[in-house]
Design a protein around this motif. Structure first.
Motif, PDB file in Angstrom:
ATOM      1  N   ILE A  54       0.837  -1.200   0.000  1.00  0.00           N
ATOM      2  CA  ILE A  54       0.000   0.000   0.000  1.00  0.00           C
ATOM      3  C   ILE A  54       0.870   1.247   0.000  1.00  0.00           C
ATOM      4  O   ILE A  54       0.636   2.186  -0.766  1.00  0.00           O
ATOM      5  N   GLU A  55       1.896   1.279   0.859  1.00  0.00           N
ATOM      6  CA  GLU A  55       2.774   2.439   0.916  1.00  0.00           C
ATOM      7  C   GLU A  55       3.513   2.641  -0.401  1.00  0.00           C
ATOM      8  O   GLU A  55       3.688   3.771  -0.856  1.00  0.00           O
ATOM      9  N   GLU A  56       3.937   1.547  -1.027  1.00  0.00           N
ATOM     10  CA  GLU A  56       4.648   1.641  -2.306  1.00  0.00           C
ATOM     11  C   GLU A  56       3.742   2.238  -3.386  1.00  0.00           C
ATOM     12  O   GLU A  56       4.131   3.148  -4.110  1.00  0.00           O
ATOM     13  N   ARG A  57       2.525   1.729  -3.474  1.00  0.00           N
ATOM     14  CA  ARG A  57       1.583   2.238  -4.483  1.00  0.00           C
ATOM     15  C   ARG A  57       1.188   3.674  -4.172  1.00  0.00           C
ATOM     16  O   ARG A  57       1.092   4.501  -5.077  1.00  0.00           O
ATOM     17  N   LEU A  58       0.962   3.969  -2.910  1.00  0.00           N
ATOM     18  CA  LEU A  58       0.601   5.327  -2.513  1.00  0.00           C
ATOM     19  C   LEU A  58       1.740   6.290  -2.821  1.00  0.00           C
ATOM     20  O   LEU A  58       1.507   7.393  -3.324  1.00  0.00           O
TER      21      LEU A  58
END
Length: 106
Positions: A54-58
């Protein structure tokens, strides 16, 4: 019957039924507790990976959006500063041309 033959043959229906009957039954509360424990274990193992994804995509999305916004601000700022410089130069030239001859020697 030899041991290898017994391992490779398919069980007959009565053997399957007897095996089912021989299994101990699990009460609903124990089954629910087992399900909760399994859920907790899976989430504890997968949680950090889900957070990372999630953090990577965000981060990628925010970088893209912020980059686009920065390009827009940079473009608007360039136009605004260019217009301000033109107006300042035009005002300065007009002011210099309007000065009397005495203060503007040839």
């Amino acid at each position: 019957m030899a041991e290898s033959e017994r391992e490779s043959r398919v069980p007959v229906l009565t053997e399957v039924a007897e095996a089912q009957r021989a299994r101990p039954t699990v009460d609903a509360a124990a089954l629910e507790a087992l399900a909760r424990e399994l859920e907790r274990a899976v989430l504890s193992r997968l949680g950090p990976e889900v957070d990372r994804v999630i953090e990577e995509r965000l981060s990628r999305t925010l970088s893209k959006v912020l980059g686009q916004a920065l390009d827009g601000v940079r473009s608007e700022l360039t136009v605004t500063v260019t217009q301000m410089v033109r107006e300042a130069v035009a005002s300065s030239v007009a002011h210099a041309l309007a000065l009397p001859e005495a203060t503007n020697p040839k």
